[in-house]
Design a protein around this motif. Structure first.
Motif, PDB file in Angstrom:
ATOM      1  N   PHE A 107       0.860  -1.179   0.000  1.00  0.00           N
ATOM      2  CA  PHE A 107       0.000   0.000   0.000  1.00  0.00           C
ATOM      3  C   PHE A 107       0.896   1.228   0.000  1.00  0.00           C
ATOM      4  O   PHE A 107       1.833   1.315   0.783  1.00  0.00           O
ATOM      5  CB  PHE A 107      -0.911   0.008   1.233  1.00  0.00           C
ATOM      6  N   VAL A 108       0.614   2.184  -0.890  1.00  0.00           N
ATOM      7  CA  VAL A 108       1.429   3.382  -1.042  1.00  0.00           C
ATOM      8  C   VAL A 108       0.643   4.616  -0.618  1.00  0.00           C
ATOM      9  O   VAL A 108      -0.507   4.794  -1.017  1.00  0.00           O
ATOM     10  CB  VAL A 108       1.887   3.563  -2.514  1.00  0.00           C
ATOM     11  N   LEU A 109       1.274   5.456   0.188  1.00  0.00           N
ATOM     12  CA  LEU A 109       0.714   6.742   0.590  1.00  0.00           C
ATOM     13  C   LEU A 109       1.667   7.815   0.089  1.00  0.00           C
ATOM     14  O   LEU A 109       2.850   7.808   0.442  1.00  0.00           O
ATOM     15  CB  LEU A 109       0.582   6.825   2.111  1.00  0.00           C
ATOM     16  N   GLY A 110       1.161   8.717  -0.748  1.00  0.00           N
ATOM     17  CA  GLY A 110       2.064   9.738  -1.285  1.00  0.00           C
ATOM     18  C   GLY A 110       1.407  10.649  -2.295  1.00  0.00           C
ATOM     19  O   GLY A 110       0.193  10.827  -2.304  1.00  0.00           O
ATOM     20  N   ASP A 111       2.249  11.180  -3.167  1.00  0.00           N
ATOM     21  CA  ASP A 111       1.781  12.102  -4.201  1.00  0.00           C
ATOM     22  C   ASP A 111       1.069  11.339  -5.314  1.00  0.00           C
ATOM     23  O   ASP A 111       1.196  10.118  -5.428  1.00  0.00           O
ATOM     24  CB  ASP A 111       2.973  12.890  -4.766  1.00  0.00           C
ATOM     25  N   ASP A 113      -2.600  16.419   2.415  1.00  0.00           N
ATOM     26  CA  ASP A 113      -2.193  17.020   3.678  1.00  0.00           C
ATOM     27  C   ASP A 113      -1.426  15.978   4.496  1.00  0.00           C
ATOM     28  O   ASP A 113      -2.005  14.977   4.921  1.00  0.00           O
ATOM     29  CB  ASP A 113      -3.435  17.482   4.444  1.00  0.00           C
ATOM     30  N   PRO A 114      -0.118  16.181   4.734  1.00  0.00           N
ATOM     31  CA  PRO A 114       0.661  15.205   5.490  1.00  0.00           C
ATOM     32  C   PRO A 114       0.080  14.898   6.877  1.00  0.00           C
ATOM     33  O   PRO A 114       0.290  13.816   7.412  1.00  0.00           O
ATOM     34  CB  PRO A 114       2.035  15.867   5.639  1.00  0.00           C
ATOM     35  N   TYR A 115      -0.669  15.815   7.441  1.00  0.00           N
ATOM     36  CA  TYR A 115      -1.233  15.593   8.764  1.00  0.00           C
ATOM     37  C   TYR A 115      -2.358  14.558   8.754  1.00  0.00           C
ATOM     38  O   TYR A 115      -2.839  14.158   9.808  1.00  0.00           O
ATOM     39  CB  TYR A 115      -1.681  16.921   9.375  1.00  0.00           C
ATOM     40  N   GLN A 116      -2.764  14.089   7.566  1.00  0.00           N
ATOM     41  CA  GLN A 116      -3.733  12.995   7.439  1.00  0.00           C
ATOM     42  C   GLN A 116      -3.058  11.628   7.623  1.00  0.00           C
ATOM     43  O   GLN A 116      -3.726  10.634   7.860  1.00  0.00           O
ATOM     44  CB  GLN A 116      -4.386  13.002   6.061  1.00  0.00           C
ATOM     45  N   LEU A 117      -1.738  11.583   7.497  1.00  0.00           N
ATOM     46  CA  LEU A 117      -1.010  10.315   7.532  1.00  0.00           C
ATOM     47  C   LEU A 117      -1.252   9.467   8.779  1.00  0.00           C
ATOM     48  O   LEU A 117      -1.484   8.256   8.650  1.00  0.00           O
ATOM     49  CB  LEU A 117       0.491  10.557   7.379  1.00  0.00           C
ATOM     50  N   ASP A 173       8.405  13.065   0.667  1.00  0.00           N
ATOM     51  CA  ASP A 173       7.913  14.447   0.683  1.00  0.00           C
ATOM     52  C   ASP A 173       6.722  14.648   1.613  1.00  0.00           C
ATOM     53  O   ASP A 173       6.534  15.737   2.154  1.00  0.00           O
ATOM     54  CB  ASP A 173       7.587  14.937  -0.730  1.00  0.00           C
ATOM     55  N   ILE A 174       5.901  13.617   1.854  1.00  0.00           N
ATOM     56  CA  ILE A 174       4.807  13.780   2.817  1.00  0.00           C
ATOM     57  C   ILE A 174       5.204  13.316   4.215  1.00  0.00           C
ATOM     58  O   ILE A 174       4.560  13.669   5.189  1.00  0.00           O
ATOM     59  CB  ILE A 174       3.497  13.100   2.360  1.00  0.00           C
ATOM     60  N   TYR A 175       6.275  12.528   4.296  1.00  0.00           N
ATOM     61  CA  TYR A 175       6.778  12.066   5.588  1.00  0.00           C
ATOM     62  C   TYR A 175       7.530  13.176   6.332  1.00  0.00           C
ATOM     63  O   TYR A 175       7.355  13.351   7.540  1.00  0.00           O
ATOM     64  CB  TYR A 175       7.692  10.862   5.363  1.00  0.00           C
ATOM     65  N   GLU A 176       8.353  13.905   5.634  1.00  0.00           N
ATOM     66  CA  GLU A 176       9.234  14.905   6.246  1.00  0.00           C
ATOM     67  C   GLU A 176       8.519  15.943   7.109  1.00  0.00           C
ATOM     68  O   GLU A 176       8.984  16.233   8.210  1.00  0.00           O
ATOM     69  CB  GLU A 176      10.087  15.601   5.180  1.00  0.00           C
ATOM     70  N   PRO A 177       7.399  16.540   6.677  1.00  0.00           N
ATOM     71  CA  PRO A 177       6.773  17.583   7.497  1.00  0.00           C
ATOM     72  C   PRO A 177       6.306  17.113   8.881  1.00  0.00           C
ATOM     73  O   PRO A 177       6.234  17.918   9.805  1.00  0.00           O
ATOM     74  CB  PRO A 177       5.578  18.045   6.664  1.00  0.00           C
ATOM     75  N   ILE A 178       5.988  15.824   9.020  1.00  0.00           N
ATOM     76  CA  ILE A 178       5.523  15.344  10.336  1.00  0.00           C
ATOM     77  C   ILE A 178       6.347  14.139  10.794  1.00  0.00           C
ATOM     78  O   ILE A 178       5.843  13.225  11.460  1.00  0.00           O
ATOM     79  CB  ILE A 178       4.016  15.021  10.310  1.00  0.00           C
ATOM     80  N   PRO A 199      11.741   7.475  -1.666  1.00  0.00           N
ATOM     81  CA  PRO A 199      11.851   8.773  -2.330  1.00  0.00           C
ATOM     82  C   PRO A 199      10.716   8.964  -3.328  1.00  0.00           C
ATOM     83  O   PRO A 199      10.160   7.997  -3.847  1.00  0.00           O
ATOM     84  CB  PRO A 199      13.200   8.703  -3.043  1.00  0.00           C
ATOM     85  N   SER A 200      10.372  10.201  -3.565  1.00  0.00           N
ATOM     86  CA  SER A 200       9.388  10.519  -4.601  1.00  0.00           C
ATOM     87  C   SER A 200      10.111  11.302  -5.685  1.00  0.00           C
ATOM     88  O   SER A 200      11.251  11.711  -5.499  1.00  0.00           O
ATOM     89  CB  SER A 200       8.241  11.349  -4.007  1.00  0.00           C
ATOM     90  N   PRO A 201       9.461  11.523  -6.804  1.00  0.00           N
ATOM     91  CA  PRO A 201      10.102  12.316  -7.862  1.00  0.00           C
ATOM     92  C   PRO A 201      10.421  13.738  -7.408  1.00  0.00           C
ATOM     93  O   PRO A 201      11.208  14.415  -8.028  1.00  0.00           O
ATOM     94  CB  PRO A 201       9.059  12.339  -8.977  1.00  0.00           C
ATOM     95  N   PHE A 202       9.831  14.158  -6.316  1.00  0.00           N
ATOM     96  CA  PHE A 202       9.999  15.533  -5.852  1.00  0.00           C
ATOM     97  C   PHE A 202      10.946  15.646  -4.666  1.00  0.00           C
ATOM     98  O   PHE A 202      11.079  16.718  -4.093  1.00  0.00           O
ATOM     99  CB  PHE A 202       8.631  16.119  -5.480  1.00  0.00           C
ATOM    100  N   SER A 203      11.587  14.560  -4.265  1.00  0.00           N
ATOM    101  CA  SER A 203      12.471  14.608  -3.113  1.00  0.00           C
ATOM    102  C   SER A 203      13.883  14.176  -3.497  1.00  0.00           C
ATOM    103  O   SER A 203      14.068  13.415  -4.443  1.00  0.00           O
ATOM    104  CB  SER A 203      11.941  13.717  -1.988  1.00  0.00           C
ATOM    105  N   GLU A 204      14.838  14.657  -2.738  1.00  0.00           N
ATOM    106  CA  GLU A 204      16.210  14.228  -2.905  1.00  0.00           C
ATOM    107  C   GLU A 204      16.297  12.806  -2.390  1.00  0.00           C
ATOM    108  O   GLU A 204      15.697  12.469  -1.364  1.00  0.00           O
ATOM    109  CB  GLU A 204      17.111  15.131  -2.074  1.00  0.00           C
TER     110      GLU A 204
END
Length: 100
Positions: free
Chosen positions: A5-9, A28-32, A53-58, A78-83
């Motif tokens: 199961f994938v959670l992301g962009d 919204d990362p706060y939904q995680l 990218d959604i993990y980092e903020p929280i 990693p996502s296409p939008f993250s280092e």
């Protein structure tokens, strides 16, 4: 065999769905934490992938939820939008099987 199961962009979730994984787009990362709590109750899921990218903020809040999680295994990708750094797939599989 359990499900992935994938959670992301939208982009990452769509790509994983093409190869048979389930997933949800998270705006919204706060939904995680709520999503993870629901997914942990499902017996059919063995691996939850969360894009960086959604993990980092929280990060601090999620680390307390996933620190000792055995099943399903929860890992950050990693996502296409993250280092990104290379992923040790062998180590991830061994951990999922209970050897790591």
């Amino acid at each position: 065999m359990g499900k992935v199961f994938v959670l992301g962009d939208k982009y990452t979730v769509s790509l994983f769905k093409l190869v048979g994984a389930e997933g949800n787009f998270i705006e919204d990362p706060y939904q995680l934490p709520d999503f993870i709590t629901k997914l942990k109750k499902r017996e059919d899921i063995d691996l939850i992938l969360i894009t960086k990218d959604i993990y980092e903020p929280i990060k601090e809040k999620l680390d307390s939820i996933i620190v000792d999680q055995k099943k399903p295994l929860i890992t950050i990708i990693p996502s296409p939008f993250s280092e990104s750094k290379p992923i040790d797939v062998r180590k991830m599989i061994m951990k999922a099987l209970g050897f790591g």
